[in-house]
Design a protein around this motif. Structure first.
Motif, PDB file in Angstrom:
ATOM      1  N   VAL A  36      71.041 -60.801 -50.156  1.00 47.50           N
ATOM      2  CA  VAL A  36      70.570 -61.945 -50.556  1.00 47.50           C
ATOM      3  C   VAL A  36      69.588 -61.815 -52.080  1.00 47.50           C
ATOM      4  O   VAL A  36      68.953 -61.068 -51.984  1.00 47.50           O
ATOM      5  CB  VAL A  36      69.239 -62.342 -49.418  1.00 47.50           C
ATOM      6  CG1 VAL A  36      68.425 -63.439 -49.765  1.00 47.50           C
ATOM      7  CG2 VAL A  36      70.137 -62.277 -47.992  1.00 47.50           C
ATOM      8  N   ALA A  37      69.806 -62.763 -52.603  1.00 49.24           N
ATOM      9  CA  ALA A  37      69.488 -62.908 -54.033  1.00 49.24           C
ATOM     10  C   ALA A  37      69.670 -61.445 -54.690  1.00 49.24           C
ATOM     11  O   ALA A  37      68.657 -60.828 -55.326  1.00 49.24           O
ATOM     12  CB  ALA A  37      68.042 -63.085 -53.933  1.00 49.24           C
ATOM     13  N   GLY A  38      70.924 -60.706 -54.561  1.00 47.15           N
ATOM     14  CA  GLY A  38      71.190 -59.298 -55.087  1.00 47.15           C
ATOM     15  C   GLY A  38      70.496 -58.260 -54.271  1.00 47.15           C
ATOM     16  O   GLY A  38      70.619 -57.331 -54.896  1.00 47.15           O
ATOM     17  N   ARG A  39      69.844 -58.537 -53.412  1.00 45.56           N
ATOM     18  CA  ARG A  39      69.165 -57.231 -52.512  1.00 45.56           C
ATOM     19  C   ARG A  39      69.785 -57.256 -51.138  1.00 45.56           C
ATOM     20  O   ARG A  39      70.140 -58.118 -50.732  1.00 45.56           O
ATOM     21  CB  ARG A  39      67.726 -57.536 -52.330  1.00 45.56           C
ATOM     22  CG  ARG A  39      66.913 -57.590 -53.681  1.00 45.56           C
ATOM     23  CD  ARG A  39      65.380 -57.828 -53.142  1.00 45.56           C
ATOM     24  NE  ARG A  39      65.081 -57.571 -51.888  1.00 45.56           N
ATOM     25  CZ  ARG A  39      63.949 -58.264 -51.352  1.00 45.56           C
ATOM     26  NH1 ARG A  39      63.076 -59.061 -52.285  1.00 45.56           N
ATOM     27  NH2 ARG A  39      63.705 -57.996 -49.930  1.00 45.56           N
ATOM     28  N   ALA A  40      69.923 -55.903 -50.813  1.00 43.38           N
ATOM     29  CA  ALA A  40      70.452 -55.778 -49.641  1.00 43.38           C
ATOM     30  C   ALA A  40      69.348 -55.897 -48.396  1.00 43.38           C
ATOM     31  O   ALA A  40      68.297 -55.403 -48.695  1.00 43.38           O
ATOM     32  CB  ALA A  40      70.907 -54.212 -49.444  1.00 43.38           C
ATOM     33  N   VAL A  41      69.609 -56.667 -47.271  1.00 43.12           N
ATOM     34  CA  VAL A  41      68.468 -56.964 -46.517  1.00 43.12           C
ATOM     35  C   VAL A  41      69.402 -56.698 -44.929  1.00 43.12           C
ATOM     36  O   VAL A  41      70.354 -57.026 -44.938  1.00 43.12           O
ATOM     37  CB  VAL A  41      68.024 -58.349 -46.513  1.00 43.12           C
ATOM     38  CG1 VAL A  41      67.087 -58.481 -47.672  1.00 43.12           C
ATOM     39  CG2 VAL A  41      68.834 -59.498 -46.270  1.00 43.12           C
ATOM     40  N   LEU A  42      68.605 -56.457 -44.205  1.00 42.97           N
ATOM     41  CA  LEU A  42      69.198 -56.471 -42.894  1.00 42.97           C
ATOM     42  C   LEU A  42      69.144 -57.667 -41.987  1.00 42.97           C
ATOM     43  O   LEU A  42      68.226 -58.663 -41.892  1.00 42.97           O
ATOM     44  CB  LEU A  42      68.119 -55.445 -41.925  1.00 42.97           C
ATOM     45  CG  LEU A  42      68.070 -53.976 -42.293  1.00 42.97           C
ATOM     46  CD1 LEU A  42      66.882 -53.372 -41.308  1.00 42.97           C
ATOM     47  CD2 LEU A  42      69.339 -53.448 -42.048  1.00 42.97           C
ATOM     48  N   LEU A  43      70.384 -57.698 -41.359  1.00 38.15           N
ATOM     49  CA  LEU A  43      70.474 -58.988 -40.669  1.00 38.15           C
ATOM     50  C   LEU A  43      70.046 -59.054 -39.231  1.00 38.15           C
ATOM     51  O   LEU A  43      70.230 -58.045 -38.567  1.00 38.15           O
ATOM     52  CB  LEU A  43      72.043 -59.461 -40.545  1.00 38.15           C
ATOM     53  CG  LEU A  43      72.644 -60.460 -39.960  1.00 38.15           C
ATOM     54  CD1 LEU A  43      71.986 -61.756 -40.622  1.00 38.15           C
ATOM     55  CD2 LEU A  43      74.218 -60.490 -39.772  1.00 38.15           C
ATOM     56  N   ILE A  44      69.255 -59.920 -38.847  1.00 41.34           N
ATOM     57  CA  ILE A  44      68.800 -59.991 -37.417  1.00 41.34           C
ATOM     58  C   ILE A  44      69.503 -60.775 -36.733  1.00 41.34           C
ATOM     59  O   ILE A  44      69.702 -62.272 -36.836  1.00 41.34           O
ATOM     60  CB  ILE A  44      67.454 -60.602 -37.441  1.00 41.34           C
ATOM     61  CG1 ILE A  44      66.297 -59.768 -38.369  1.00 41.34           C
ATOM     62  CG2 ILE A  44      66.727 -60.556 -35.858  1.00 41.34           C
ATOM     63  CD1 ILE A  44      66.297 -58.327 -38.104  1.00 41.34           C
ATOM     64  N   PRO A  45      70.386 -60.425 -35.915  1.00 39.77           N
ATOM     65  CA  PRO A  45      71.385 -61.293 -34.970  1.00 39.77           C
ATOM     66  C   PRO A  45      70.856 -62.172 -34.026  1.00 39.77           C
ATOM     67  O   PRO A  45      69.508 -61.937 -33.503  1.00 39.77           O
ATOM     68  CB  PRO A  45      72.262 -60.312 -34.226  1.00 39.77           C
ATOM     69  CG  PRO A  45      71.529 -59.130 -34.173  1.00 39.77           C
ATOM     70  CD  PRO A  45      70.435 -59.155 -35.296  1.00 39.77           C
TER      71      PRO A  45
END
Length: 93
Positions: free
Chosen positions: A8-17
């Motif tokens: 997201v916007a070039g950053r790795a973020v954790l996805l909350i399913p």
């Protein structure tokens, strides 16, 4: 199963399913699982401040609670928790 990471916007973020997409809470990152446990063991609906106290956050500083409020809301938006009209949270059954 490890939580999925997305860009997201070039950053790795954790996805909350969403709850229906995940077989159980192991799909959530550790901090979200801790929040979920705190809400589940509560005797009733909990306020963000109470969850923050359990997590050891400095609850007298409003800025410390806002990221936690966002996490609780994200869990509610994805079906893991229920957000009541009064702003408190309960576990989904």
């Amino acid at each position: 199963m490890a939580p999925a990471k997305v860009q997201v916007a070039g950053r790795a973020v954790l996805l909350i399913p969403h709850r229906g997409e995940a077989p159980d809470e192991t799909a959530l990152p550790d901090d979200y699982r801790r929040i979920l446990r705190i809400v589940r063991v509560a005797d009733g609906p909990v306020q963000v401040r109470a969850v923050g106290e359990e997590l050891g956050l400095e609850v007298t500083v409003r800025g410390k609670l806002e990221p936690l409020r966002a996490k609780l809301t994200k869990l509610a938006d994805r079906g893991w928790l229920h957000k009541r009209p009064d702003g408190r949270f309960t576990a989904r059954r």
